[in-house]
Design an enzyme around this catalytic site. Structure first.
Site, PDB file in Angstrom:
ATOM      1  N   HIS A 140       0.815  -1.240   0.028  1.00 39.46           N
ATOM      2  CA  HIS A 140      -0.122   0.008  -0.021  1.00 39.46           C
ATOM      3  C   HIS A 140       0.829   1.051   0.157  1.00 39.46           C
ATOM      4  O   HIS A 140       1.968   1.221   0.593  1.00 39.46           O
ATOM      5  CB  HIS A 140      -1.003   0.071   1.275  1.00 39.46           C
ATOM      6  CG  HIS A 140      -1.978   1.046   0.937  1.00 39.46           C
ATOM      7  ND1 HIS A 140      -1.908   2.277   1.373  1.00 39.46           N
ATOM      8  CD2 HIS A 140      -3.173   0.784   0.579  1.00 39.46           C
ATOM      9  CE1 HIS A 140      -3.254   2.885   1.086  1.00 39.46           C
ATOM     10  NE2 HIS A 140      -3.916   1.786   0.456  1.00 39.46           N
ATOM     11  N   ASP A 148      -7.962  -5.319   0.093  1.00 42.61           N
ATOM     12  CA  ASP A 148      -8.512  -6.345  -1.004  1.00 42.61           C
ATOM     13  C   ASP A 148      -8.287  -7.906  -0.867  1.00 42.61           C
ATOM     14  O   ASP A 148      -8.675  -8.643  -1.547  1.00 42.61           O
ATOM     15  CB  ASP A 148      -8.058  -5.755  -2.366  1.00 42.61           C
ATOM     16  CG  ASP A 148      -8.504  -4.700  -2.849  1.00 42.61           C
ATOM     17  OD1 ASP A 148      -9.959  -4.332  -2.532  1.00 42.61           O
ATOM     18  OD2 ASP A 148      -7.883  -3.590  -3.122  1.00 42.61           O
TER      19      ASP A 148
HETATM   20  N1  CMC Z   1       3.999  -7.388  -4.985  1.00 43.53           N
HETATM   21  C1  CMC Z   1       5.474  -7.331  -5.066  1.00 43.53           C
HETATM   22  N2  CMC Z   1       6.142  -6.372  -4.958  1.00 43.53           N
HETATM   23  C2  CMC Z   1       5.708  -4.985  -4.523  1.00 43.53           C
HETATM   24  C3  CMC Z   1       4.014  -5.309  -4.226  1.00 43.53           C
HETATM   25  C4  CMC Z   1       3.443  -6.362  -4.482  1.00 43.53           C
HETATM   26  N3  CMC Z   1       2.165  -6.603  -4.369  1.00 43.53           N
HETATM   27  N4  CMC Z   1       3.812  -3.903  -3.787  1.00 43.53           N
HETATM   28  C5  CMC Z   1       5.060  -3.313  -3.953  1.00 43.53           C
HETATM   29  N5  CMC Z   1       5.886  -3.934  -4.149  1.00 43.53           N
HETATM   30  C6  CMC Z   1       7.458  -3.673  -4.137  1.00 43.53           C
HETATM   31  C7  CMC Z   1       7.746  -2.840  -5.337  1.00 43.53           C
HETATM   32  O1  CMC Z   1       7.989  -3.410  -6.674  1.00 43.53           O
HETATM   33  C8  CMC Z   1       8.624  -1.809  -4.788  1.00 43.53           C
HETATM   34  O2  CMC Z   1       9.875  -2.459  -4.808  1.00 43.53           O
HETATM   35  P1  CMC Z   1      11.269  -1.866  -5.259  1.00 43.53           P
HETATM   36  O3  CMC Z   1      11.603  -0.825  -4.167  1.00 43.53           O
HETATM   37  O4  CMC Z   1      12.311  -3.048  -4.937  1.00 43.53           O
HETATM   38  O5  CMC Z   1      11.319  -1.148  -6.427  1.00 43.53           O
HETATM   39  C9  CMC Z   1       8.468  -1.557  -3.555  1.00 43.53           C
HETATM   40  O6  CMC Z   1       7.549  -2.900  -2.741  1.00 43.53           O
HETATM   41  C10 CMC Z   1       7.371  -0.416  -3.165  1.00 43.53           C
HETATM   42  O7  CMC Z   1       6.348  -0.803  -3.896  1.00 43.53           O
HETATM   43  P2  CMC Z   1       5.781   0.603  -4.854  1.00 43.53           P
HETATM   44  O8  CMC Z   1       5.306   0.236  -6.161  1.00 43.53           O
HETATM   45  O9  CMC Z   1       6.791   1.742  -4.978  1.00 43.53           O
HETATM   46  O10 CMC Z   1       4.834   1.369  -4.162  1.00 43.53           O
HETATM   47  P3  CMC Z   1       3.534   1.843  -4.364  1.00 43.53           P
HETATM   48  O11 CMC Z   1       3.093   2.773  -3.340  1.00 43.53           O
HETATM   49  O12 CMC Z   1       3.701   2.771  -5.613  1.00 43.53           O
HETATM   50  O13 CMC Z   1       2.262   0.968  -4.834  1.00 43.53           O
HETATM   51  C11 CMC Z   1       0.436  -0.489  -4.719  1.00 43.53           C
HETATM   52  C12 CMC Z   1       1.174   0.685  -3.988  1.00 43.53           C
HETATM   53  C13 CMC Z   1      -0.609  -0.927  -3.949  1.00 43.53           C
HETATM   54  C14 CMC Z   1       0.046  -0.197  -6.012  1.00 43.53           C
HETATM   55  C15 CMC Z   1       1.552  -1.806  -4.820  1.00 43.53           C
HETATM   56  O14 CMC Z   1       1.702  -2.140  -3.336  1.00 43.53           O
HETATM   57  C16 CMC Z   1       0.655  -2.750  -5.684  1.00 43.53           C
HETATM   58  O15 CMC Z   1       0.947  -2.932  -6.756  1.00 43.53           O
HETATM   59  N6  CMC Z   1       0.056  -3.757  -4.964  1.00 43.53           N
HETATM   60  C17 CMC Z   1      -0.845  -4.841  -5.545  1.00 43.53           C
HETATM   61  C18 CMC Z   1      -1.936  -4.248  -6.141  1.00 43.53           C
HETATM   62  C19 CMC Z   1      -2.956  -4.146  -4.954  1.00 43.53           C
HETATM   63  O16 CMC Z   1      -3.192  -4.835  -4.034  1.00 43.53           O
HETATM   64  N7  CMC Z   1      -3.770  -2.961  -5.197  1.00 43.53           N
HETATM   65  C20 CMC Z   1      -4.684  -2.561  -3.967  1.00 43.53           C
HETATM   66  C21 CMC Z   1      -4.308  -1.277  -3.185  1.00 43.53           C
HETATM   67  S1  CMC Z   1      -5.316  -1.024  -1.722  1.00 43.53           S
HETATM   68  C22 CMC Z   1      -6.700  -0.652  -2.420  1.00 43.53           C
HETATM   69  C23 CMC Z   1      -6.804   0.456  -3.039  1.00 43.53           C
HETATM   70  O17 CMC Z   1      -6.069   1.330  -3.265  1.00 43.53           O
HETATM   71  O18 CMC Z   1      -7.753   0.412  -3.973  1.00 43.53           O
END
Ligand code: CMC
Length: 436
Positions: free
Chosen positions: A309, A366
């Protein structure tokens, strides 16, 4: 940048000192107001994806992502889930206070009066292709509302916010159920005046002329809990879309329709459907480690859905409640879902894996939601629609807050990195005119 006084920071730019005011929120969050920066220095700030930008002041929802705290209008969600109904939380978000008895009854009566869809709109559903995703249908239908109720504009905010709110919250529920009924080729079921908000929705979804639906109070309670937990989450992607589009003074329906489109993405509200699809793949394959390895592999676009998140760096407080309720509900109803075992296994493996530990990746809202929706009989392609129904009060509250403040149209700047002036001589000359 050095802190010079609690009231402002001083930024040194090309030998010039600029004082930028410090702002402090009611929960102690600190920010630097950079409004004067470009005027004073010619510089802008750069923050793609708003990783470090507060886009507005807001008094609706508070999140502490480090401590796992979520409050609506100051009330912890744990308490709201225990003591209130979704429609009361909707009122709380939009009006700032829980309703008193008279306000509660009036709001409920308005939801009832506004639950019917304009009969002409009902026929729209006949013309979407069978198999169209209900989120696409929903965003289209909500946009079309402005054609049927054209007097929803900024004026309606001061005159009739209750009317617009009640219409949206109530009618969108009817639309969602109609979209589902159409998708399975069954006649639509009309809303009933004698049912509560969540019971009414379940009845419109599952009642049929040949198999009357038995409304179970426990199912209604679970849906109520899920809707409360999804009702707002401050400046997430869809709410930011709503505030941005609303800032152009677009009508409320078009604004909410844009929020629904933003929510449909798999990184946002679409994740609840994506989690179930992922759990099914893992169940079929049987190898949890393989999927964790795929999620960790930077050359693989696969991510562990329902994990991570932007704000929470600890267990999402909504996920903690949903996980507990999910186990208890399945046990009480003797509903066995093998995907719950897969989910538990995935969670345990991820929470013990250094990749997920180092990045503070925990289950989000989720991760367990879809399993509960399955237990309620909600089909997978409706999961994100459920999220949209629940998020409506939050979107409306933010729209109202934004319109009611002195917000200017949202218009970020950019750092241009394209070509500098290009010589076109020889390219633009002596060409035949095109027909089109
Ligand atoms: N699986 C694998 N790696 C992950 C995941 C994941 N679900 N989430 C984050 N990471 C890694 C990411 O690759 C990054 O690694 P590095 O620092 O080595 O580059 C690190 O963790 C930080 O992640 P980020 O992508 O910079 O974080 P963000 O704040 O941009 O993204 C997120 C947040 C929710 C989009 C992401 O965690 C994600 O894609 N999760 C899976 C999709 C999901 O469950 N979405 C629902 C979110 S909650 C409800 C809503 O908002 O609607």
């Amino acid at each position: 940048m050095k802190q010079e006084s609690p009231g402002y920071v001083v930024l040194e730019v090309e030998g010039k000192s600029v004082r930028l005011p410090v702002v402090v929120g009611s929960e102690g969050e600190k920010g630097i107001d950079i409004g004067a920066l470009r005027r004073e220095t010619g510089y802008v700030t750069l923050d793609p994806s708003f990783m470090n930008t507060a886009a507005c002041y807001s008094s609706i929802t508070f999140i502490d992502g480090e401590k796992g705290i979520l409050r609506y209008r100051g009330i912890p969600i744990e308490e709201l889930v225990r003591k209130t109904m979704f429609v009361e939380v909707a009122y709380l978000l939009v009006h700032g206070e829980l309703p008193n008895e008279e306000q509660r009854r009036n709001f409920s009566a308005m939801l009832n009066i506004n639950s019917m869809l304009h009969e002409d709109m009902r026929h729209f559903f006949d013309h979407f292709p069978r198999g169209a995703h209900p989120m696409h249908i929903l965003s289209t239908m909500i946009n079309a509302l402005a054609a049927f109720y054209p007097n929803v504009d900024l004026k309606s905010l001061s005159e009739d916010i209750d009317q617009s709110t009640a219409r949206l919250i109530s009618i969108v529920r009817t639309m969602a159920a109609f979209a589902y009924k159409k998708s399975i080729g069954e006649p639509v079921v009309y809303p009933r005046h004698d049912l509560s908000y969540c019971a009414n929705f379940l009845n419109m979804m599952f009642d049929s002329p040949v198999k009357p639906y038995q409304i179970h109070p426990d199912a209604v309670r679970i849906l109520n809990m899920l809707f409360i937990l999804h009702a707002d989450h401050e400046q997430n992607c869809s709410t930011t879309a709503v505030r941005t589009i609303g800032s152009a003074q677009v009508n409320l329906y078009a604004t909410i329709s844009a929020g629904i489109s933003a929510l449909s993405g798999p990184l946002h509200g679409g994740a609840n459907q994506a989690v179930i699809e992922m759990l099914k793949m893992i169940q079929q394959d049987g190898n949890v480690k393989k999927f964790l390895d795929m999620a960790k592999d930077k050359n693989n676009p696969f991510r562990l859905m329902g994990f991570g998140h932007r704000v929470y760096k600890t267990y999402d407080p909504r996920a903690a409640i949903i996980k507990r309720e999910c186990h208890a509900y399945l046990e009480r109803t003797h509903y066995s879902d093998p995907l719950l075992d897969v989910a538990r296994e995935v969670e345990e493996a991820a929470l013990n894996d250094p990749y997920f530990i180092e990045r503070n990746l925990y289950p989000n809202v989720d991760f367990y939601t879809g399993i509960l929706y399955r237990a309620l009989g909600i089909p997978e392609n409706m999961f994100t629609v459920m999220f949209a129904l629940a998020r409506l009060p939050g979107w409306i509250a933010h729209w109202k807050e934004m319109i009611g403040s002195d917000t200017k149209i949202v218009r970020p700047r950019q750092i241009y990195i394209g070509k500098t002036p290009v010589e076109t001589v020889g390219v633009m000359e002596n060409r035949e005119p095109l027909l089109q």
